[in-house]
Write a protein that holds these residues in place. Structure first.
Motif, PDB file in Angstrom:
ATOM      1  N   PRO A 319       0.962  -1.301  -0.076  1.00 16.69           N
ATOM      2  CA  PRO A 319       0.057   0.053   0.116  1.00 16.69           C
ATOM      3  C   PRO A 319       0.854   1.113   0.185  1.00 16.69           C
ATOM      4  CG  PRO A 319      -0.172  -1.168   2.075  1.00 16.69           C
ATOM      5  CD  PRO A 319       0.626  -2.210   1.398  1.00 16.69           C
ATOM      6  N   LEU A 320       0.243   2.326  -0.473  1.00 20.32           N
ATOM      7  CA  LEU A 320       0.916   3.723  -0.557  1.00 20.32           C
ATOM      8  C   LEU A 320       0.140   4.657   0.240  1.00 20.32           C
ATOM      9  CD1 LEU A 320       1.677   3.528  -4.416  1.00 20.32           C
ATOM     10  CD2 LEU A 320       3.239   2.950  -2.867  1.00 20.32           C
ATOM     11  N   SER A 321       0.818   5.620   0.725  1.00 22.39           N
ATOM     12  CA  SER A 321       0.296   6.625   1.442  1.00 22.39           C
ATOM     13  C   SER A 321      -0.365   7.599   0.347  1.00 22.39           C
ATOM     14  CB  SER A 321       1.117   7.498   2.278  1.00 22.39           C
ATOM     15  OG  SER A 321       2.289   8.150   1.437  1.00 22.39           O
ATOM     16  N   ARG A 322      -1.246   8.561   0.726  1.00 24.98           N
ATOM     17  CA  ARG A 322      -1.859   9.378  -0.173  1.00 24.98           C
ATOM     18  C   ARG A 322      -0.948  10.238  -0.647  1.00 24.98           C
ATOM     19  NH1 ARG A 322      -7.083  10.718  -0.750  1.00 24.98           N
ATOM     20  NH2 ARG A 322      -7.618  12.708  -1.676  1.00 24.98           N
ATOM     21  N   THR A 429       0.863   5.975 -18.753  1.00 25.55           N
ATOM     22  CA  THR A 429      -0.559   6.771 -18.481  1.00 25.55           C
ATOM     23  C   THR A 429      -1.311   5.533 -17.653  1.00 25.55           C
ATOM     24  OG1 THR A 429      -0.323   7.817 -20.835  1.00 25.55           O
ATOM     25  CG2 THR A 429      -2.515   7.357 -19.916  1.00 25.55           C
ATOM     26  N   ARG A 430      -1.163   4.184 -18.208  1.00 25.44           N
ATOM     27  CA  ARG A 430      -1.886   3.073 -17.412  1.00 25.44           C
ATOM     28  C   ARG A 430      -1.677   3.204 -15.982  1.00 25.44           C
ATOM     29  NH1 ARG A 430      -0.465  -0.843 -20.870  1.00 25.44           N
ATOM     30  NH2 ARG A 430       1.468  -1.392 -19.584  1.00 25.44           N
ATOM     31  N   ALA A 431      -0.270   3.445 -15.923  1.00 26.34           N
ATOM     32  CA  ALA A 431       0.165   3.547 -14.059  1.00 26.34           C
ATOM     33  C   ALA A 431      -0.616   4.996 -13.589  1.00 26.34           C
ATOM     34  CB  ALA A 431       1.487   3.625 -13.974  1.00 26.34           C
ATOM     35  N   PHE A 432      -0.755   5.816 -14.085  1.00 24.27           N
ATOM     36  CA  PHE A 432      -1.183   7.142 -13.712  1.00 24.27           C
ATOM     37  C   PHE A 432      -2.727   6.775 -13.282  1.00 24.27           C
ATOM     38  CE2 PHE A 432      -4.064  10.744 -14.589  1.00 24.27           C
ATOM     39  CZ  PHE A 432      -3.477  11.713 -13.747  1.00 24.27           C
ATOM     40  N   LEU A 433      -3.587   6.138 -14.111  1.00 16.05           N
ATOM     41  CA  LEU A 433      -5.028   5.972 -14.059  1.00 16.05           C
ATOM     42  C   LEU A 433      -5.028   4.929 -13.037  1.00 16.05           C
ATOM     43  CD1 LEU A 433      -5.820   5.398 -17.885  1.00 16.05           C
ATOM     44  CD2 LEU A 433      -6.501   7.379 -16.301  1.00 16.05           C
ATOM     45  N   ALA A 434      -4.281   3.978 -12.784  1.00 16.24           N
ATOM     46  CA  ALA A 434      -4.242   2.996 -11.902  1.00 16.24           C
ATOM     47  C   ALA A 434      -4.083   3.572 -10.341  1.00 16.24           C
ATOM     48  CB  ALA A 434      -3.315   1.685 -11.785  1.00 16.24           C
ATOM     49  N   LEU A 435      -3.184   4.737 -10.493  1.00 16.68           N
ATOM     50  CA  LEU A 435      -3.042   5.290  -9.109  1.00 16.68           C
ATOM     51  C   LEU A 435      -4.307   6.203  -8.688  1.00 16.68           C
ATOM     52  CD1 LEU A 435       0.711   6.237  -9.707  1.00 16.68           C
ATOM     53  CD2 LEU A 435      -0.042   4.774  -7.824  1.00 16.68           C
ATOM     54  N   PHE A 436      -4.785   6.790  -9.960  1.00 15.15           N
ATOM     55  CA  PHE A 436      -5.921   7.648  -9.471  1.00 15.15           C
ATOM     56  C   PHE A 436      -7.053   6.616  -9.137  1.00 15.15           C
ATOM     57  CE2 PHE A 436     -10.014   9.250 -11.232  1.00 15.15           C
ATOM     58  CZ  PHE A 436     -10.108  10.329 -10.609  1.00 15.15           C
ATOM     59  N   ARG A 437      -7.427   5.273  -9.537  1.00 11.41           N
ATOM     60  CA  ARG A 437      -8.514   4.724  -9.094  1.00 11.41           C
ATOM     61  C   ARG A 437      -7.923   4.255  -7.628  1.00 11.41           C
ATOM     62  NH1 ARG A 437      -8.224   2.768 -14.779  1.00 11.41           N
ATOM     63  NH2 ARG A 437      -6.781   1.352 -14.148  1.00 11.41           N
ATOM     64  N   LEU A 438      -6.839   4.030  -7.358  1.00  8.86           N
ATOM     65  CA  LEU A 438      -6.360   3.838  -6.100  1.00  8.86           C
ATOM     66  C   LEU A 438      -6.665   4.875  -4.923  1.00  8.86           C
ATOM     67  CD1 LEU A 438      -4.761   1.196  -4.515  1.00  8.86           C
ATOM     68  CD2 LEU A 438      -2.748   2.864  -4.679  1.00  8.86           C
ATOM     69  N   LEU A 439      -6.652   6.166  -5.475  1.00  4.44           N
ATOM     70  CA  LEU A 439      -7.296   7.046  -4.502  1.00  4.44           C
ATOM     71  C   LEU A 439      -8.698   7.054  -4.130  1.00  4.44           C
ATOM     72  CD1 LEU A 439      -5.386  10.541  -5.851  1.00  4.44           C
ATOM     73  CD2 LEU A 439      -5.174   9.230  -3.588  1.00  4.44           C
ATOM     74  N   ARG A 440      -9.398   6.530  -5.226  1.00  2.00           N
ATOM     75  CA  ARG A 440     -10.923   6.459  -4.952  1.00  2.00           C
ATOM     76  C   ARG A 440     -11.209   5.073  -4.225  1.00  2.00           C
ATOM     77  NH1 ARG A 440     -13.389   6.599 -11.009  1.00  2.00           N
ATOM     78  NH2 ARG A 440     -15.147   6.602  -9.514  1.00  2.00           N
ATOM     79  N   ARG A 444     -10.168   1.838   3.848  1.00  2.56           N
ATOM     80  CA  ARG A 444     -11.026   0.876   4.406  1.00  2.56           C
ATOM     81  C   ARG A 444     -11.236  -0.398   3.559  1.00  2.56           C
ATOM     82  NH1 ARG A 444     -17.095   1.197   6.546  1.00  2.56           N
ATOM     83  NH2 ARG A 444     -17.512  -0.894   7.244  1.00  2.56           N
ATOM     84  N   THR A 445     -11.421  -0.116   2.310  1.00  2.00           N
ATOM     85  CA  THR A 445     -11.614  -1.133   1.384  1.00  2.00           C
ATOM     86  C   THR A 445     -10.316  -1.795   1.023  1.00  2.00           C
ATOM     87  OG1 THR A 445     -13.335  -0.109   0.169  1.00  2.00           O
ATOM     88  CG2 THR A 445     -12.339  -1.649  -1.129  1.00  2.00           C
ATOM     89  N   LEU A 446      -9.075  -1.031   0.956  1.00  6.11           N
ATOM     90  CA  LEU A 446      -7.839  -1.525   0.784  1.00  6.11           C
ATOM     91  C   LEU A 446      -7.345  -2.344   1.805  1.00  6.11           C
ATOM     92  CD1 LEU A 446      -5.593   1.250  -0.902  1.00  6.11           C
ATOM     93  CD2 LEU A 446      -6.277  -0.851  -1.773  1.00  6.11           C
ATOM     94  N   ASN A 447      -7.844  -2.260   3.049  1.00  4.35           N
ATOM     95  CA  ASN A 447      -7.404  -3.038   4.209  1.00  4.35           C
ATOM     96  C   ASN A 447      -8.251  -4.301   4.244  1.00  4.35           C
ATOM     97  OD1 ASN A 447      -5.714  -1.145   5.448  1.00  4.35           O
ATOM     98  ND2 ASN A 447      -7.356  -0.539   6.711  1.00  4.35           N
ATOM     99  N   GLU A 448      -9.649  -4.412   3.585  1.00 10.64           N
ATOM    100  CA  GLU A 448     -10.223  -5.576   3.238  1.00 10.64           C
ATOM    101  C   GLU A 448      -9.710  -6.515   2.380  1.00 10.64           C
ATOM    102  OE1 GLU A 448     -14.167  -4.351   2.505  1.00 10.64           O
ATOM    103  OE2 GLU A 448     -14.752  -3.518   4.519  1.00 10.64           O
ATOM    104  N   MET A 449      -9.221  -5.887   1.320  1.00 13.93           N
ATOM    105  CA  MET A 449      -8.696  -6.363   0.216  1.00 13.93           C
ATOM    106  C   MET A 449      -7.359  -7.174   0.626  1.00 13.93           C
ATOM    107  SD  MET A 449     -10.185  -6.169  -2.782  1.00 13.93           S
ATOM    108  CE  MET A 449      -9.040  -6.162  -4.247  1.00 13.93           C
TER     109      MET A 449
END
Length: 526
Positions: A319-322, A429-440, A444-449
Motif C-alpha cells: 500500500p502507498l500513502s496518499r 498513462t496506465r500507471a497514472f490511471l491505476a494510481l488515480f483509481r487507487l485514491l478512489r 478501508r476497502t484496501l484493508n479488506e482487500m
C-alpha cells in the motif's frame, strides 16, 4: 545424407519481411531450445499447436535459424489458395502444400497429392510443417490431434525399411501467446527434443501399422506440445492460474518469459486436476481437491474485486500513502506527456497504418462468429499492417525526393522510435490511471482487500511448495540463470534497460499496448 532443397528467394523475402513485422507487432518473442532443431538434410516433420492461423506458421518460419534449416515446407487449408489476396500470394510463393479439410467441402476429400508432395520433400531432406490439430481455433485447449503426422511417418519409414541408417525426426514445438491478437504482447516459442524414428528401432510403425501404434505416436506428439504451453478446458482456469502466478511471483520479480509460462502452467495443471476430480461423481473428493477448489473460489472473488476497482494486486500487497500516490501520479503524468509530445511527428506516419488495420479487422469480424474469426485477427493485423506500413514508407520517400537518401532510413527509424516511446507513454498513462483509481478506493476497502489477499497468498505458497516451486521466488529468480533469464546485473543496467531501443523492459509479462491491463477472457461458451 540428403542436401535438402535450396531456399527459394520468395521464401527468403517472406522470412525477412515477417521477422521484422512480427517484432513490431509482438513486444517480445522468446525462442527457446533451437539446438534441438535437426540440420538441413535430415528429414523432419515439424508439429505445433495451432491457435493463431497464419501467424503460427510465420512465427515458426522466423524462429528457425537459417544456419540450421534452409526452409520449412508449410501446409495450409486449400481454401487459402487461388485467391487475389496478399495472403494467398504469400502462402503460394512460400511453397506451401494445400490440405483439403472435410469441414470446407460437402463430400469426402482426397489429400493423396498433398501427402505425395510432403513425402517428396522429406525424401529430399527437408522439414515439413504440419499442425496436427487440423485447424486453427480460438480456444484455451489443444484440440484432439489428427493421426496424419503419425501415418505420414509410417509411410516414410516403410519406404526405407531396408535402410538401417535412415532417420526421421518429428520435431514438436509449443507456441504460447500471452495475448495472441493484441499489439506488443509477448510470445514464447519452445522447441522440444525431436522424436527420432528408425525402421530398425520402430518396426511397429512399418506398414501395415496397427491403429493403436499410430495413436500412440500421436499421443507422444500431444504430450510434448502440451508440456510447453497452456492447455486448459476453460478460459476461467487460465485466468485463475495467471493470477496465482502473479501473486506467487509478484510484480517486479526478475524472471524470463519461459519461467513465467512454466509457473503459470504449473498452477494451471493443478487446477485442471482438481477440476477433473470434481467432475467425477463416482469418486470420493480428496481433501487436497477441496483445498484447491476453495483456492480457486477465493481467487475468483479477489480477481473480480481487482477488476471492479481497477487496481493491481501489487498495490494491495504494497500500500502507498496518499502523499506517495499523488507524487507518483505527477511523475507519471509528466513522463507520459513528454513521451507523447516527442512521439507526435512519428504518429503521423503510424496513423494511416492504424486506420487501415482497424478497418480491415473491423470488417473481418463481421464475417463470422467469434470462435471462427478471432484466430485470424493477428494475421489480418500483421498483413494489413505490413502492406500499409510499406506504402507509408514508399510514399514518404517519394514526397521527399530531394532528400530521399536520408528519408529512406529516417522514416522507418522514426516509426520504430515512436513505437518505443508510445509503449512507455501508454505504460505511464496506465500507471497514472491505476494510481488515480487507487485514491478512489479508500483505505478501508484496501484493508479488506489486503486481508483477503493474505489468506489467498498463504494458500498459494503452500500449493507452490507442494508442487516443487521455490519457496522464495523473488530471491530465486534474481539469482537463477543468465541475464537473458531475467537476472539484473546492477542498478545502472536495470535503469538503462528501461530505455532500451530494442524493446521495452517489462516488469509484467501481461502487458500490451493498451490503456488497461488485459486480464479478462472470452466466455467459455463463446
Amino acid at each position: 545424407m540428403a542436401k535438402g532443397t535450396s531456399t527459394p528467394w520468395p521464401y527468403t523475402l517472406i522470412r525477412l519481411l515477417f521477422r521484422f513485422t512480427l517484432k513490431v507487432f509482438y513486444g517480445t518473442i522468446v525462442v527457446s531450445n533451437t539446438h534441438h532443431i535437426p540440420e538441413t538434410g535430415k528429414p523432419c516433420i515439424v508439429c505445433a499447436n495451432h491457435s493463431n492461423s497464419l501467424t503460427d506458421a510465420l512465427l515458426l518460419v522466423t524462429s528457425v535459424p537459417s544456419n540450421r534449416r534452409n526452409m520449412l515446407r508449410l501446409t495450409a487449408k486449400s481454401t487459402q489458395f487461388g485467391k487475389k489476396t496478399f495472403t494467398s500470394w504469400l502462402i503460394e510463393r512460400a511453397g506451401t502444400v494445400p490440405i483439403h479439410r472435410r469441414k470446407d467441402f460437402d463430400g469426402p476429400v482426397d489429400n493423396t497429392q498433398a501427402m505425395t508432395e510432403l513425402m517428396k520433400a522429406l525424401e529430399a531432406g527437408d522439414a515439413v510443417m504440419m499442425f496436427p490439430e487440423g485447424m486453427s481455433r480460438f480456444h484455451p485447449t489443444i484440440a484432439p490431434l489428427k493421426t496424419g503426422v503419425a501415418r505420414l511417418a509410417s509411410d516414410v519409414l516403410s519406404q526405407h525399411r531396408d535402410d538401417p541408417d535412415f532417420e526421421l525426426h518429428i520435431l514438436n514445438c509449443s507456441i504460447t501467446y500471452m495475448h495472441r491478437q493484441h499489439w506488443r504482447s509477448d510470445v514464447l516459442v519452445t522447441w522440444h527434443p525431436p522424436m527420432v524414428l528408425r525402421p530398425k528401432d520402430n518396426p511397429e510403425l512399418l506398414k501395415p501399422a496397427e491403429p493403436e501404434t499410430i495413436r500412440a505416436v500421436t499421443r507422444q506428439i500431444y504430450e510434448q506440445i502440451s508440456s510447453g504451453t497452456f492447455d486448459s478446458p476453460s478460459w476461467h482456469l487460465v485466468q485463475l492460474a495467471k493470477l496465482a502466478a502473479r501473486m506467487y511471483a509478484p510484480l517486479g520479480t526478475t524472471m524470463s518469459l519461459g519461467d513465467h509460462v512454466k509457473i503459470t502452467r504449473t498452477f494451471l495443471e493443478a487446477f485442471k486436476d482438481a477440476h477433473e476430480d470434481n467432475s467425477d461423481d463416482n469418486q470420493p473428493v480428496h481433501p487436497d481437491v477441496v483445498k484447491l477448489t476453495r483456492l480457486q473460489s477465493d481467487l475468483k472473488v479477489y480477481q473480480d474485486r481487482l477488476i471492479n476497482y481497477g487496481i493491481k494486486d501489487d498495490r494491495v500487497r504494497h500500500p502507498l500513502s496518499r502523499h506517495d500516490i499523488l507524487r507518483r501520479m505527477m511523475i507519471r503524468l509528466f513522463w507520459s506527456s513528454l513521451l507523447l509530445s516527442i512521439s507526435i511527428p512519428g504518429l503521423f506516419f503510424w496513423l494511416p497504418v492504424m486506420l487501415v488495420t482497424f478497418y480491415a479487422v473491423h470488417e473481418f469480424k463481421k464475417s463470422g462468429p467469434i470462435f471462427d474469426t478471432f484466430d485470424e485477427i493477428a494475421q489480418y493485423k500483421l498483413v494489413y499492417g505490413l502492406i500499409s506500413g510499406i506504402c507509408v514508407w514508399i510514399g514518404g520517400v517519394i514526397l521527399t525526393l530531394p532528400v530521399a537518401f536520408f528519408t529512406f532510413f529516417l522514416i522507418p527509424a522514426m516509426m520504430w522510435m515512436t513505437l518505443r516511446w508510445m509503449e512507455d507513454c501508454v505504460a505511464s498513462t496506465r500507471a497514472f490511471l491505476a494510481l488515480f483509481r487507487l485514491l478512489r478506493v479508500g483505505k478501508r476497502t484496501l484493508n479488506e482487500m489486503r486481508s483477503l489477499r493474505e489468506g489467498i497468498h498463504r494458500q498459494i505458497m503452500e500449493l507452490a511448495i507442494s508442487l516443487g516451486l521455490p519457496s522464495d521466488p523473488e530471491e530465486f529468480f534474481s539469482q537463477a540463470g543468465s541475464q537473458e533469464k531475467g537476472r539484473v546485473m546492477g542498478v545502472w543496467q536495470s535503469k538503462a534497460g528501461y530505455f532500451s531501443i530494442r524493446r521495452r523492459r517489462k516488469r509484467d509479462w501481461n502487458e500490451t499496448l493498451r490503456l488497461y491491463d488485459k486480464v479478462d477472457y472470452p466466455d467459455d461458451d463463446s
